[in-house]
Design a protein around this motif. Structure first.
Motif, PDB file in Angstrom:
ATOM      1  N   GLN A   8      36.223 -18.875 -11.129  1.00 26.04           N
ATOM      2  CA  GLN A   8      35.684 -17.611 -11.619  1.00 26.04           C
ATOM      3  C   GLN A   8      36.228 -17.452 -13.028  1.00 26.04           C
ATOM      4  OE1 GLN A   8      33.761 -15.280  -9.679  1.00 26.04           O
ATOM      5  NE2 GLN A   8      33.640 -16.955  -8.210  1.00 26.04           N
ATOM      6  N   GLU A   9      35.460 -16.887 -13.928  1.00 22.98           N
ATOM      7  CA  GLU A   9      35.879 -16.816 -15.321  1.00 22.98           C
ATOM      8  C   GLU A   9      36.960 -15.780 -15.599  1.00 22.98           C
ATOM      9  OE1 GLU A   9      32.217 -16.491 -17.514  1.00 22.98           O
ATOM     10  OE2 GLU A   9      32.053 -18.675 -17.578  1.00 22.98           O
ATOM     11  N   ASP A  10      37.212 -14.875 -14.668  1.00 14.34           N
ATOM     12  CA  ASP A  10      38.167 -13.806 -14.920  1.00 14.34           C
ATOM     13  C   ASP A  10      39.034 -13.561 -13.684  1.00 14.34           C
ATOM     14  OD1 ASP A  10      39.505 -11.589 -15.870  1.00 14.34           O
ATOM     15  OD2 ASP A  10      37.740 -10.311 -15.968  1.00 14.34           O
ATOM     16  N   LYS A  11      40.337 -13.565 -13.860  1.00  7.75           N
ATOM     17  CA  LYS A  11      41.247 -13.305 -12.736  1.00  7.75           C
ATOM     18  C   LYS A  11      41.286 -11.832 -12.345  1.00  7.75           C
ATOM     19  CE  LYS A  11      44.437 -17.068 -13.550  1.00  7.75           C
ATOM     20  NZ  LYS A  11      45.799 -17.477 -13.872  1.00  7.75           N
ATOM     21  N   ALA A  12      40.929 -10.951 -13.257  1.00  4.88           N
ATOM     22  CA  ALA A  12      41.029  -9.512 -13.010  1.00  4.88           C
ATOM     23  C   ALA A  12      39.970  -9.006 -12.035  1.00  4.88           C
ATOM     24  CB  ALA A  12      40.928  -8.751 -14.323  1.00  4.88           C
ATOM     25  N   ARG A  13      38.835  -9.655 -11.978  1.00  4.33           N
ATOM     26  CA  ARG A  13      37.764  -9.215 -11.081  1.00  4.33           C
ATOM     27  C   ARG A  13      37.870  -9.923  -9.739  1.00  4.33           C
ATOM     28  NH1 ARG A  13      32.513  -7.571 -13.836  1.00  4.33           N
ATOM     29  NH2 ARG A  13      33.248  -6.865 -15.846  1.00  4.33           N
ATOM     30  N   SER A  14      37.391  -9.267  -8.707  1.00  2.20           N
ATOM     31  CA  SER A  14      37.394  -9.916  -7.398  1.00  2.20           C
ATOM     32  C   SER A  14      36.333 -11.024  -7.392  1.00  2.20           C
ATOM     33  CB  SER A  14      37.124  -8.904  -6.289  1.00  2.20           C
ATOM     34  OG  SER A  14      35.875  -8.301  -6.481  1.00  2.20           O
ATOM     35  N   PRO A  15      36.638 -12.161  -6.794  1.00  2.00           N
ATOM     36  CA  PRO A  15      35.709 -13.293  -6.803  1.00  2.00           C
ATOM     37  C   PRO A  15      34.398 -12.976  -6.091  1.00  2.00           C
ATOM     38  CG  PRO A  15      37.885 -13.981  -6.096  1.00  2.00           C
ATOM     39  CD  PRO A  15      37.897 -12.495  -6.154  1.00  2.00           C
ATOM     40  N   GLN A  16      33.318 -13.473  -6.651  1.00  2.00           N
ATOM     41  CA  GLN A  16      31.994 -13.371  -6.044  1.00  2.00           C
ATOM     42  C   GLN A  16      31.385 -14.759  -6.064  1.00  2.00           C
ATOM     43  OE1 GLN A  16      29.982 -10.533  -8.536  1.00  2.00           O
ATOM     44  NE2 GLN A  16      30.640  -8.825  -7.276  1.00  2.00           N
ATOM     45  N   ARG A  17      30.957 -15.231  -4.923  1.00  2.64           N
ATOM     46  CA  ARG A  17      30.420 -16.583  -4.802  1.00  2.64           C
ATOM     47  C   ARG A  17      29.300 -16.841  -5.811  1.00  2.64           C
ATOM     48  NH1 ARG A  17      32.588 -20.759  -3.693  1.00  2.64           N
ATOM     49  NH2 ARG A  17      33.529 -19.810  -1.908  1.00  2.64           N
ATOM     50  N   GLU A  18      28.490 -15.844  -6.086  1.00  2.00           N
ATOM     51  CA  GLU A  18      27.357 -16.007  -6.996  1.00  2.00           C
ATOM     52  C   GLU A  18      27.801 -16.270  -8.433  1.00  2.00           C
ATOM     53  OE1 GLU A  18      27.763 -13.163  -5.092  1.00  2.00           O
ATOM     54  OE2 GLU A  18      26.511 -13.882  -3.447  1.00  2.00           O
ATOM     55  N   LYS A  19      29.034 -15.926  -8.753  1.00  2.00           N
ATOM     56  CA  LYS A  19      29.522 -16.089 -10.117  1.00  2.00           C
ATOM     57  C   LYS A  19      30.452 -17.292 -10.279  1.00  2.00           C
ATOM     58  CE  LYS A  19      28.836 -11.331 -11.341  1.00  2.00           C
ATOM     59  NZ  LYS A  19      29.347 -10.143 -11.958  1.00  2.00           N
ATOM     60  N   THR A  20      30.523 -18.126  -9.251  1.00  2.53           N
ATOM     61  CA  THR A  20      31.344 -19.323  -9.336  1.00  2.53           C
ATOM     62  C   THR A  20      30.679 -20.330 -10.262  1.00  2.53           C
ATOM     63  OG1 THR A  20      32.201 -19.029  -7.101  1.00  2.53           O
ATOM     64  CG2 THR A  20      32.327 -21.252  -8.018  1.00  2.53           C
ATOM     65  N   VAL A  21      31.456 -20.878 -11.169  1.00  2.00           N
ATOM     66  CA  VAL A  21      30.977 -21.922 -12.076  1.00  2.00           C
ATOM     67  C   VAL A  21      31.910 -23.117 -11.943  1.00  2.00           C
ATOM     68  CG1 VAL A  21      29.767 -20.442 -13.717  1.00  2.00           C
ATOM     69  CG2 VAL A  21      32.195 -20.785 -13.969  1.00  2.00           C
ATOM     70  N   SER A  22      31.533 -24.221 -12.571  1.00  2.00           N
ATOM     71  CA  SER A  22      32.361 -25.416 -12.441  1.00  2.00           C
ATOM     72  C   SER A  22      32.457 -26.163 -13.756  1.00  2.00           C
ATOM     73  CB  SER A  22      31.798 -26.332 -11.355  1.00  2.00           C
ATOM     74  OG  SER A  22      30.510 -26.776 -11.703  1.00  2.00           O
ATOM     75  N   LEU A  23      33.482 -26.995 -13.824  1.00  2.09           N
ATOM     76  CA  LEU A  23      33.661 -27.888 -14.962  1.00  2.09           C
ATOM     77  C   LEU A  23      34.203 -29.209 -14.434  1.00  2.09           C
ATOM     78  CD1 LEU A  23      36.931 -28.218 -15.759  1.00  2.09           C
ATOM     79  CD2 LEU A  23      36.577 -25.902 -16.541  1.00  2.09           C
ATOM     80  N   TYR A  24      34.084 -30.231 -15.254  1.00  2.00           N
ATOM     81  CA  TYR A  24      34.587 -31.554 -14.904  1.00  2.00           C
ATOM     82  C   TYR A  24      35.710 -31.894 -15.863  1.00  2.00           C
ATOM     83  CZ  TYR A  24      30.111 -31.778 -12.525  1.00  2.00           C
ATOM     84  OH  TYR A  24      29.046 -31.515 -11.719  1.00  2.00           O
ATOM     85  N   MET A  25      36.776 -32.480 -15.320  1.00  2.00           N
ATOM     86  CA  MET A  25      37.902 -32.846 -16.177  1.00  2.00           C
ATOM     87  C   MET A  25      38.584 -34.092 -15.633  1.00  2.00           C
ATOM     88  SD  MET A  25      40.776 -29.991 -15.199  1.00  2.00           S
ATOM     89  CE  MET A  25      41.983 -30.704 -16.272  1.00  2.00           C
ATOM     90  N   GLU A  26      39.338 -34.721 -16.505  1.00  2.00           N
ATOM     91  CA  GLU A  26      40.093 -35.902 -16.118  1.00  2.00           C
ATOM     92  C   GLU A  26      41.573 -35.531 -16.071  1.00  2.00           C
ATOM     93  OE1 GLU A  26      40.172 -40.631 -17.218  1.00  2.00           O
ATOM     94  OE2 GLU A  26      39.090 -39.233 -18.492  1.00  2.00           O
ATOM     95  N   ALA A  27      42.253 -35.950 -15.004  1.00  2.00           N
ATOM     96  CA  ALA A  27      43.684 -35.706 -14.844  1.00  2.00           C
ATOM     97  C   ALA A  27      44.231 -36.749 -13.874  1.00  2.00           C
ATOM     98  CB  ALA A  27      43.929 -34.297 -14.307  1.00  2.00           C
ATOM     99  N   SER A  28      45.537 -36.892 -13.857  1.00  2.00           N
ATOM    100  CA  SER A  28      46.144 -37.897 -12.975  1.00  2.00           C
ATOM    101  C   SER A  28      46.233 -37.408 -11.525  1.00  2.00           C
ATOM    102  CB  SER A  28      47.522 -38.299 -13.485  1.00  2.00           C
ATOM    103  OG  SER A  28      48.376 -37.180 -13.524  1.00  2.00           O
ATOM    104  N   SER A  29      46.184 -36.082 -11.315  1.00  3.81           N
ATOM    105  CA  SER A  29      46.224 -35.524  -9.960  1.00  3.81           C
ATOM    106  C   SER A  29      45.605 -34.127  -9.977  1.00  3.81           C
ATOM    107  CB  SER A  29      47.669 -35.435  -9.460  1.00  3.81           C
ATOM    108  OG  SER A  29      48.378 -34.460 -10.191  1.00  3.81           O
TER     109      SER A  29
END
Length: 71
Positions: A8-29
């Protein structure tokens, strides 16, 4: 490893499934991926999913696949 991070883009608001977004990243774990996101964004992380094999190939072909890099 490549990870897909659902958030969710903001920690202050309560999560809403409809507003879930995603990103891809590379990391070791997934722990490192979470730390990078927490240190560089205000995002509320819902799930970090490791992508490999056929699942990674599918994401590359069928989604807006672009690795995000954080400084």
């Amino acid at each position: 490893m490549i990870y897909k991070v659902y958030y969710q883009e903001d920690k202050a608001r309560s999560p809403q499934r409809e507003k879930t977004v995603s990103l891809y990243m590379e990391a070791s774990s997934s722990v490192e991926a979470r730390k990078i996101i927490e240190d560089n964004t205000p995002y509320n992380i819902e799930l970090i999913q490791e992508l490999d094999g056929n699942h990674l190939d599918y994401e590359k072909e069928n989604a807006d696949f672009k690795l995000v890099e954080f400084e």
